[in-house]
Design a protein around this motif. Structure first.
Motif, PDB file in Angstrom:
ATOM      1  N   ALA A  47     -21.553  -5.026  54.883  1.00 24.32           N
ATOM      2  CA  ALA A  47     -22.703  -4.981  53.856  1.00 24.32           C
ATOM      3  C   ALA A  47     -23.715  -5.556  54.118  1.00 24.32           C
ATOM      4  N   ALA A  48     -24.908  -4.782  53.775  1.00 26.88           N
ATOM      5  CA  ALA A  48     -26.233  -5.055  54.999  1.00 26.88           C
ATOM      6  C   ALA A  48     -27.419  -4.277  53.885  1.00 26.88           C
ATOM      7  N   GLY A  49     -28.192  -4.771  54.198  1.00 26.55           N
ATOM      8  CA  GLY A  49     -29.355  -3.996  54.388  1.00 26.55           C
ATOM      9  C   GLY A  49     -30.063  -5.172  52.703  1.00 26.55           C
ATOM     10  N   THR A  50     -30.724  -4.172  51.587  1.00 26.88           N
ATOM     11  CA  THR A  50     -31.620  -4.763  50.221  1.00 26.88           C
ATOM     12  C   THR A  50     -30.156  -5.551  49.806  1.00 26.88           C
ATOM     13  N   GLU A  51     -30.152  -6.525  48.515  1.00 29.23           N
ATOM     14  CA  GLU A  51     -29.617  -6.430  47.764  1.00 29.23           C
ATOM     15  C   GLU A  51     -29.252  -5.227  46.946  1.00 29.23           C
ATOM     16  N   ARG A  60     -26.242  -3.770  49.322  1.00 31.75           N
ATOM     17  CA  ARG A  60     -25.199  -4.702  48.921  1.00 31.75           C
ATOM     18  C   ARG A  60     -24.541  -4.203  47.954  1.00 31.75           C
ATOM     19  N   LYS A  61     -24.685  -4.380  46.713  1.00 29.45           N
ATOM     20  CA  LYS A  61     -24.563  -3.861  44.993  1.00 29.45           C
ATOM     21  C   LYS A  61     -23.440  -2.991  45.331  1.00 29.45           C
ATOM     22  N   ILE A  62     -24.325  -1.528  46.275  1.00 29.56           N
ATOM     23  CA  ILE A  62     -23.715  -0.703  46.168  1.00 29.56           C
ATOM     24  C   ILE A  62     -22.508  -0.236  47.444  1.00 29.56           C
ATOM     25  N   VAL A  63     -22.560  -1.172  47.953  1.00 29.66           N
ATOM     26  CA  VAL A  63     -21.639  -1.501  49.440  1.00 29.66           C
ATOM     27  C   VAL A  63     -20.247  -1.821  48.398  1.00 29.66           C
ATOM     28  N   GLU A  85     -18.201  -8.742  57.486  1.00 29.76           N
ATOM     29  CA  GLU A  85     -19.166  -8.853  58.058  1.00 29.76           C
ATOM     30  C   GLU A  85     -19.608  -8.970  58.961  1.00 29.76           C
ATOM     31  N   PHE A  86     -18.366  -8.433  60.013  1.00 31.09           N
ATOM     32  CA  PHE A  86     -17.813  -8.352  61.211  1.00 31.09           C
ATOM     33  C   PHE A  86     -19.355  -7.224  61.565  1.00 31.09           C
ATOM     34  N   ALA A  87     -19.519  -7.474  62.899  1.00 30.28           N
ATOM     35  CA  ALA A  87     -20.379  -6.452  63.185  1.00 30.28           C
ATOM     36  C   ALA A  87     -22.169  -6.143  62.588  1.00 30.28           C
ATOM     37  N   ASP A  88     -21.926  -6.960  61.547  1.00 27.52           N
ATOM     38  CA  ASP A  88     -23.016  -6.365  60.950  1.00 27.52           C
ATOM     39  C   ASP A  88     -24.560  -5.942  61.727  1.00 27.52           C
ATOM     40  N   ASP A  89     -25.503  -6.938  62.967  1.00 28.99           N
ATOM     41  CA  ASP A  89     -26.345  -6.018  63.831  1.00 28.99           C
ATOM     42  C   ASP A  89     -25.827  -5.178  63.995  1.00 28.99           C
ATOM     43  N   THR A  90     -24.562  -4.574  64.471  1.00 29.37           N
ATOM     44  CA  THR A  90     -24.844  -3.296  65.597  1.00 29.37           C
ATOM     45  C   THR A  90     -25.614  -2.798  63.987  1.00 29.37           C
ATOM     46  N   TYR A  91     -24.573  -2.393  63.248  1.00 28.73           N
ATOM     47  CA  TYR A  91     -24.833  -1.940  61.771  1.00 28.73           C
ATOM     48  C   TYR A  91     -26.082  -1.609  61.475  1.00 28.73           C
ATOM     49  N   ASN A  92     -26.999  -3.065  61.639  1.00 27.68           N
ATOM     50  CA  ASN A  92     -28.410  -2.781  61.091  1.00 27.68           C
ATOM     51  C   ASN A  92     -29.401  -1.960  62.254  1.00 27.68           C
ATOM     52  N   THR A  93     -29.348  -1.447  63.916  1.00 24.44           N
ATOM     53  CA  THR A  93     -29.648  -1.289  64.806  1.00 24.44           C
ATOM     54  C   THR A  93     -29.653   0.270  64.696  1.00 24.44           C
ATOM     55  N   LEU A 128     -15.085   3.623  59.530  1.00 20.33           N
ATOM     56  CA  LEU A 128     -16.355   2.748  59.681  1.00 20.33           C
ATOM     57  C   LEU A 128     -16.748   3.715  58.588  1.00 20.33           C
ATOM     58  N   ALA A 129     -17.331   3.413  57.343  1.00 20.21           N
ATOM     59  CA  ALA A 129     -18.002   3.893  56.188  1.00 20.21           C
ATOM     60  C   ALA A 129     -19.657   2.972  56.246  1.00 20.21           C
ATOM     61  N   THR A 130     -20.975   3.769  56.443  1.00 22.69           N
ATOM     62  CA  THR A 130     -21.868   2.806  56.410  1.00 22.69           C
ATOM     63  C   THR A 130     -22.543   3.503  55.188  1.00 22.69           C
ATOM     64  N   ILE A 131     -23.550   2.951  54.845  1.00 24.01           N
ATOM     65  CA  ILE A 131     -24.497   2.775  53.275  1.00 24.01           C
ATOM     66  C   ILE A 131     -25.680   2.321  53.586  1.00 24.01           C
ATOM     67  N   GLU A 132     -26.789   3.047  53.573  1.00 24.28           N
ATOM     68  CA  GLU A 132     -27.887   2.648  54.191  1.00 24.28           C
ATOM     69  C   GLU A 132     -29.133   3.093  52.557  1.00 24.28           C
TER      70      GLU A 132
END
Lengths: 423, 177
Positions: free
Chosen positions: A45-49, A52-55, A74-82, A98-102
């Motif tokens: 879960a990352a990014g805007t509210e 996070r809702k979509i995630v 919650e793990f490794a949130d920072d690596t995802y953000n960068t 690993l799935a990412t949603i931005e």
């Protein structure tokens, strides 16, 4: 002769080998799925509210699908953000995928990027951009869930499906349609009369139901997009339990116009009414086999309600339930193998599966509450049903492969008559 | 009279059959069907088609004076068989109907809350039809009698025990001039 046959065989083998390879290339889970194992997916879960809702919705969809277990979000949130994905870290956390949603919001619209990686190889296997109104994030989330499941399992799953049901939350029993997980309720009519027993057309565009709009129980077909409806059956007496045939051309129903509740089939335009039964007993709750050749229904011709099957063109009944004194609500699985029904066992109603070939039954319920009214999801894996605790009914879905239960409605009113959309 | 006798015979057979099913329990799925077939043979059961329904708004509750005649008819669990104790009521209704040929009735069928809502909707209809059929055998014209099932949707008494349930498994009457 034999040489020709050999060539044909060789060709056939090669063809199947090729087909199998082509299939498994894009379908990561295929083999594991057959072994009944779950794939471990991380979806941070990352990014805007809104993101996070979509995630959250996608995570829930993947979890309920039965194919995935979600790891340490919650793990490794920072690596995802960068944007630098540390696959070693994700691997250590137990993730296989690993799935990412931005998402990027601009005005009233939102653009969402979804990606999938095989953690062990750091390889991207799926990437797609979704766009839509930011007011409806669930629509995008469901599309992402379906695509991720399709990429991993080869099947799009149930994330985009809906459930029609009846609730008395306004004080009157009305028909609603909601997402399969219990969200986004929508009442389908503004009438102030009792509505019961909804069923879906095979294309998922129309709902057939019984309404007391005229004062009497009649059957209506209503388009969910336009809201347009028409009365299909309004004969004297009972008109109930409309069930679309798999080709969408016919409806099975129960009418009492001839002096007793009997099973009939008619065309969806109201023509070609055919009577299938002539008994002095009660017939109810017809449901078609997926090939459209047979109809399962309830009859108490043997002195108690039991599940029977009849050819869609009429003829003899075949009794399917061989034990129990109260078996009702049959629903045929889309893969044709099972009829689910509810059975009174030791004083409790329980959801059961009937193997259509052997007529053997398996209990799905644990017998702690009253469970009935089962309806299959299009994946032939999940069932929605009504559970009554302390005389209050809510809807649940169960994964028949592992018995995992999700409560999808929870209020101080009654929800009942669930019907899972066919797509 | 002969007709009424055969109805009585049928009812007795019906009650007998129900009693048998009740006590013997599980083993006898095929016997169930056999008994049902016998019951079918014992009863000459013919269609008595329902006639065109009048507008619902024409049906009213019986007046206080008529309430004493049009009493609710109660049923056993999962049964639409007319119990012996209610025959007297139905005979009074039949004779009133015969002396008031312009009145038609709507028989409403109801169930208690137990069991499948769908099945109960059909069972409620069969209870109403069973009352209608009985009145036909007593000489009331079938085209003056209409039926409406509410299944378990309109209980007369609230409560989750037999005290409530026994009053909810019923057929009740509305009248139209």
């Amino acid at each position: 002769m034999s040489r020709t046959l050999n060539r044909i065989l060789l060709f056939t083998c090669l063809f199947f080998f090729y087909a199998a390879v082509a299939e498994s290339a894009g379908v990561y889970l295929q083999i594991r799925k057959q072994a009944g194992e779950k794939i471990k997916i991380a979806l941070p879960a990352a990014g805007t509210e809104l993101n996070r809702k979509i995630v959250k919705t996608v995570s829930s969809d993947l979890e309920i699908s039965g194919y995935a277990s979600m790891v340490n979000q919650e793990f490794a949130d920072d690596t995802y953000n960068t944007g630098k994905l540390n696959f070693t870290e994700w691997g250590r956390a137990g993730a296989e995928v690993l799935a990412t949603i931005e998402s990027v919001q601009s005005g009233e619209n939102i653009a969402v990027d979804a990606r999938l990686y095989i953690v062990a190889e750091g390889k991207n296997i799926f990437a797609k951009r979704y766009q839509g109104p930011s007011a409806r994030p669930d629509g995008i989330a469901r599309a992402i869930s379906s695509d991720i499941l399709k990429a991993l399992t080869g099947e799009k799953g149930i994330a985009n499906t809906r459930i029609a049901f009846v609730s008395n939350r306004t004080g009157v029993k009305k028909i609603y349609v909601m997402d399969y997980d219990g969200r986004n309720w929508r009442q389908i009519t503004g009438d102030n009369c009792i509505e019961l027993s909804p069923g879906w057309s095979p294309d998922g565009d129309n709902v057939v139901y019984t309404s007391y709009r005229s004062g009497y129980p009649d059957i209506y077909i209503q388009n969910l997009t336009s809201g347009a409806r028409r009365r299909l059956a309004s004969f004297a007496g009972l008109n109930a339990f409309g069930a679309f045939s798999p080709d969408g051309n016919s409806v099975a129903l129960v009418l009492s116009k001839d002096g007793n509740p009997e099973l009939y089939v008619m065309k969806t335009d109201g023509s070609s009414l055919r009577r299938l039964t002539k008994t002095k007993s009660v017939e109810s709750s017809p449901g078609w086999s997926p090939d459209g050749k047979k109809i399962a229904f309830v009859s108490d011709r043997g002195g108690s309600p039991q599940i029977y099957v009849i050819s869609a063109s009429g003829g003899e009944f075949e009794r399917m339930t061989l034990k129990g004194s109260y078996n009702t609500s049959p629903c045929w699985s889309p893969d044709g193998k099972w009829i689910t029904f509810s059975s009174k066992i030791n004083g409790r109603f329980q959801i059961c599966l009937l193997d259509v070939k052997t007529k053997e039954t398996i209990n799905v319920s644990d017998g702690r509450f009253d469970d009935d009214d089962p309806s299959w999801a299009p994946n032939s894996r999940h069932i929605v049903f009504r559970r009554t605790k302390n005389y209050l009914s809510d809807l649940y879905i169960v994964d028949i492969t592992d018995g995992k239960l999700v409560q999808i409605t929870s209020d101080k009113f009654d929800e009942e008559f669930p019907a899972w959309s066919p797509k | 009279m002969k007709k009424a006798n055969s109805v009585v015979t049928c009812l007795v057979l019906g009650i007998f059959a129900v009693t048998c099913f009740g006590c013997a329990g599980r083993k006898k799925s095929s016997r169930d069907d056999m008994l049902a077939a016998e019951r079918d043979a014992a009863l000459s059961f013919e269609d008595i088609a329902l006639s065109e329904l009048p507008d619902m708004s024409r049906f009213k509750e019986p007046s206080p004076a008529l309430k004493g005649i049009f009493k609710d008819i109660y049923f056993q669990y999962d049964s639409s068989v007319i119990q012996e104790e209610h025959r007297n009521t139905l005979e009074k209704i039949a004779s009133w109907m015969k002396s008031h040929p312009r009145t038609s009735i709507l028989v409403e069928g109801h169930c208690d809350e137990r069991g499948s809502n769908e099945y109960n909707l059909a069972l409620g209809e069969q209870r109403a039809l069973s009352v209608r059929r009985y009145l036909v055998t007593l000489g009331v014209s079938s085209n003056r009698m209409h039926t409406l099932s509410y299944g378990e949707e309109k209980p007369a008494v609230s409560g989750h025990n037999e005290e409530a349930w026994k009053f909810n498994r019923r057929a009740s009457f509305l009248l139209a001039e």
